[in-house]
Design a protein around this motif. Sequence first.
Motif, PDB file in Angstrom:
ATOM      1  N   SER A   1       0.826  -1.209   0.000  1.00 56.96           N
ATOM      2  CA  SER A   1       0.000   0.000   0.000  1.00 56.96           C
ATOM      3  C   SER A   1       0.864   1.264   0.000  1.00 56.96           C
ATOM      4  O   SER A   1       0.485   2.288  -0.535  1.00 56.96           O
ATOM      5  N   ASP A   2       2.058   1.192   0.609  1.00 61.19           N
ATOM      6  CA  ASP A   2       2.962   2.358   0.582  1.00 61.19           C
ATOM      7  C   ASP A   2       3.462   2.643  -0.829  1.00 61.19           C
ATOM      8  O   ASP A   2       3.699   3.780  -1.200  1.00 61.19           O
ATOM      9  N   GLY A   3       3.636   1.585  -1.597  1.00 58.18           N
ATOM     10  CA  GLY A   3       4.237   1.764  -2.922  1.00 58.18           C
ATOM     11  C   GLY A   3       5.751   1.712  -2.825  1.00 58.18           C
ATOM     12  O   GLY A   3       6.315   1.798  -1.733  1.00 58.18           O
ATOM     13  N   PRO A   4       6.390   1.580  -3.950  1.00 60.98           N
ATOM     14  CA  PRO A   4       7.817   1.295  -3.932  1.00 60.98           C
ATOM     15  C   PRO A   4       8.744   2.506  -3.791  1.00 60.98           C
ATOM     16  O   PRO A   4       9.911   2.356  -3.512  1.00 60.98           O
ATOM     17  N   GLY A   5       8.222   3.715  -3.989  1.00 64.62           N
ATOM     18  CA  GLY A   5       9.174   4.814  -4.112  1.00 64.62           C
ATOM     19  C   GLY A   5       9.857   4.627  -5.451  1.00 64.62           C
ATOM     20  O   GLY A   5       9.352   3.905  -6.315  1.00 64.62           O
ATOM     21  N   VAL A   6      10.976   5.218  -5.633  1.00 63.33           N
ATOM     22  CA  VAL A   6      11.592   5.118  -6.947  1.00 63.33           C
ATOM     23  C   VAL A   6      12.720   4.112  -7.021  1.00 63.33           C
ATOM     24  O   VAL A   6      12.886   3.390  -7.976  1.00 63.33           O
ATOM     25  N   SER A   7      13.518   4.037  -5.992  1.00 62.31           N
ATOM     26  CA  SER A   7      14.578   3.026  -6.044  1.00 62.31           C
ATOM     27  C   SER A   7      14.409   2.097  -4.854  1.00 62.31           C
ATOM     28  O   SER A   7      15.088   2.217  -3.849  1.00 62.31           O
ATOM     29  N   PRO A   8      13.443   1.203  -4.958  1.00 61.70           N
ATOM     30  CA  PRO A   8      13.113   0.394  -3.787  1.00 61.70           C
ATOM     31  C   PRO A   8      14.208  -0.604  -3.426  1.00 61.70           C
ATOM     32  O   PRO A   8      14.934  -1.084  -4.270  1.00 61.70           O
ATOM     33  N   TRP A   9      14.233  -0.886  -2.181  1.00 62.04           N
ATOM     34  CA  TRP A   9      15.030  -1.957  -1.614  1.00 62.04           C
ATOM     35  C   TRP A   9      16.531  -1.835  -1.808  1.00 62.04           C
ATOM     36  O   TRP A   9      17.192  -2.669  -2.393  1.00 62.04           O
ATOM     37  N   LEU A  10      17.015  -0.759  -1.229  1.00 60.86           N
ATOM     38  CA  LEU A  10      18.460  -0.631  -1.075  1.00 60.86           C
ATOM     39  C   LEU A  10      18.827  -1.445   0.150  1.00 60.86           C
ATOM     40  O   LEU A  10      18.192  -1.287   1.200  1.00 60.86           O
TER      41      LEU A  10
END
Lengths: 185, 550
Positions: free
Chosen positions: B197-206
Motif C-alpha cells: 500500500s505504501d508503494g515502492p518509491g523510486v529506487s526500492p530496496w536498497l
Amino acid sequence: MDTDNIMVKEILDGKTESFNYLINKYYTKITAFIIKMNVTREDAQDIAQEVFVKVYNNLYKYNNNWKFSTWLFKVAVNTYKDSKKKKRIKLENINDQSLKAQTFFPDEHIDNLYFKDVIHKMFQSLEDDVRLMIILKYHYEFTFGEIGEIFKKSPEAIKMKVLRTRKKLTQLYEKNIKDGEYNEL
Amino acid sequence: MNCKYDEYFIQKYNDSNLSVEEKLKFEKHLTSCQQCKKITLLDRAFISYVKQDESVENYTVNIMSQVDHSKYPQAKYKLLALLNKSMQYVKIAVPILVVSLFIFIVSSNSIIKETFMDSAINILNKGDRLNNEFQIDNNAMTALNESEHTSTQAIDQTTLNENYNTTTPTINEINIEKTYTNSTNLKGKPLVEKLNSDGPGVSPWLISYADNDKIFFRNYASLVGYKDGDIYLAADLISLRADHIQGSVVSEFKFNKLGNYVVIGNSSCEEDFANDFKSNVHIMNTQTGDYFIIDEANYANISDCWSLNGNYYAFVDKSNFSNPRLFDASKEKFYEISNLGVQIEKIFVTDEGIISFYADKKIYYLNEKTYEIDKKVVVDFEPLFIDGKNYTAFSFEDNGLKKYDFKNNNAHITEIFSTKNDYFLYKDYRFLIFRDFDSLKIFDFKEEVLNTFPTNDQHAYYSISPNGKTVLDTNSNTIYTFEGDNDLLEISKLDYSSNWISDSKIVFISILNQEEATSLLDIKAGEFEIITYDVISKEQNIIYNSLTSP
C-alpha cells in the motif's frame, strides 16, 4: 576592443550619434527584459527609455573591465527596481480565476495553455531578484559570474539561488495542484 | 523526491551538463520512473517559459532627442572618464605600495626583520614547524607553566592560553529519553500488505546492512529487517520524518558494524542551506525499533563516526560550536563533552571510546579517561582518518596517502603510497577507495594495508567486502579480487542495492513483478525475493519470498 566599447569610446570622444548603435542593438532586449518581469508593455518601454538616458548620462563612469551589456543590464535591473519601489509601474494582471486543470501532469501536454498559465503565475510569484537572475541566466545567457557582478554577489551564491529556485518551482507545482485545481501559492 | 536522482541532478540533465554515460543511464531510468519524468518535464517547462521571446513592437522612440548631445564634447567629461579609468590602476597600485612599504620597514629595522624571517622560515619549513609546535602541544598543561621558550614556542603558548583560559574539557553523562515503538511487531503478511500500500518509491530496496544473521533494506517509507526467515518493520520512516520525500533532502542510514544500531537522519544536498532542513537524528536499536534522538541537525552539517567495532558513536554538529556527543551502545548511554571551545570539523572515535578530532587546523587527541586534551598538534593538512588511541592521523595530500605518527615528541611521517591522481573516489569509516593508473586501490585504515584490484573500469561506486579484499562493481556486475582474479557474476538482476553478507557472499533483492511492470506504479513493493549469491561456489539461494512465506 569589441564594437560596444568602440562605440562607447566614440561617444566619450564627442561623437554622440554612436549612441544610436547601442540603442538599436539593445533597446528591444531591455524592453523585453522588463516585460518578462510582468510589467505592462507601455511601462516597460518607459523604463527602457529611462535606462538608456541613464546609461548615456553616466557613460563616463563606465568601466570597460565590465562587458558593456553586463553594465547595461545592471542599470536596467536598478531602474526596474527603483520604478517598482516608487510604484511608477503597473504590473500585468495574473489570471486570478481558479485554473481548472485539464491535466495535472505536464507530460505531452507541456505546451497547453493551461499549463503555461500555471507556470507564468508561479514564476511571477517569485521574489524580484531571483526572477531577474533566472531571466538573465536562461533568456540572456549571462554567466553566473556576470550576474554576480550585477547583484554584487559571488557566482556561487547566484548559482545556488537560481538552482534552488528551479527546484522550488517544481516542488510548488506539485504542492499546489490539488484536486484538479490550481491553488494559490 | 523519493528517488536516488534529485532535482539538482535533473537540472544538470536539462542543462546538458551530464557525461554521456550519466545521461544514458538517466534516460534509461526515465523510461521507468514517472516521478523523475515529471520533474524533468516541469523543470524543462520552466526554462522554456523563461527562454520564450517577448514580442516587442518596433517602437521608434527617439531616445536621442532626450540626451544632451553637448555633454561629451566637453573636456570635463573626458577628464572624468580618464580619471575613472585610471582608478582601476590605482586599485592595483595601492596594495603594491603597501607591500613595498612593509618590506621597507621590515628590512630597515633589525628586530622586526629577525622576527619576520624566523616566522617565514618556519612557515616554509613544514617539517620543523610541525615538530616545534608538536613538542609544545605534547604536554600542553606543562607548557603553560614554563617560562623559557623560543619565539615560536611563545606564539604557541598564546594559542594555548586562548584555548585554556576558561575551564578544561569535561565529559558528563546526559539523559536522553528512549522512545519505544511497536514497529517491530509488524511482520510477515501484514507487513507485506503495508509495503504494497505504501508503494515502492523510486529506487526500492536498497540493502543498507547485511551479515550472516540479519539484513536491513529500505524503500522510501520503511526500513525492513530480515531475521530468522521472516521480515519485520524496523523503522517506520514516515513517522521519523526520514521518509525521503522532502525534496532534495535525503535520508541517511548509518549502521554500526554489528548491525544492532543504526543512525537515521536527513541530509540536504545544499550545504549552504543545510540549517533550513534540520530534523531529528535518531539512534535506533534495529532489533526493537526503539530509538533515542541524539540531536536536531542536518547530515550535511554533521561529522560523525561509528567505532570500527560498532560500540561507540561520536557525533557533532559542525555548523556551530556545539558539544560533541558520544553514545556507548553496550550501555545505551550518552555523554557530552563540554568546554572544548572549538568548532569541530571532523570527529573520530576508537573501539575504546577514545575521541579525537580536527578543528581549526589542529588535531586534538582527548584523554581516554578524563576526555581532557592530551595532545594538540598544529597541522597543515586535513586528516582523513585519526586514530585517537595510537596518536596517528592519515591525509591524502600531494597525490598520495601519508601517515603521521604523533606518539613521540617528534612527528614521524610515512608515505604509504603515491598516485598519479590528485583525488580519491570516496572513503567510509574504514576504507579509502581511489583509482590509480590501471587499477582500483583500497586502503584499509584498520589493518593499514593497501589492496590493488587490476581493472580499467571508470565507475565511481563499489561495494567492498567486510575484509576489504573483494570488490563488487555493481555497474558491470563484476567481482574484483585483489589477486587480480576478476569474475563476471552470473546473475542478471543485480543492481546497486546489493551488499555483502560475508567476505564471500552477497545479497540482493529482486522485485518479483518488475519485468511485467510498465511503470513504477505497477510495481508492488511487497512482492520480492531476498537472494544470496556465493561468489566462490556461484551458488544462488532464495532465502525469502514474500509471496510464499507465511
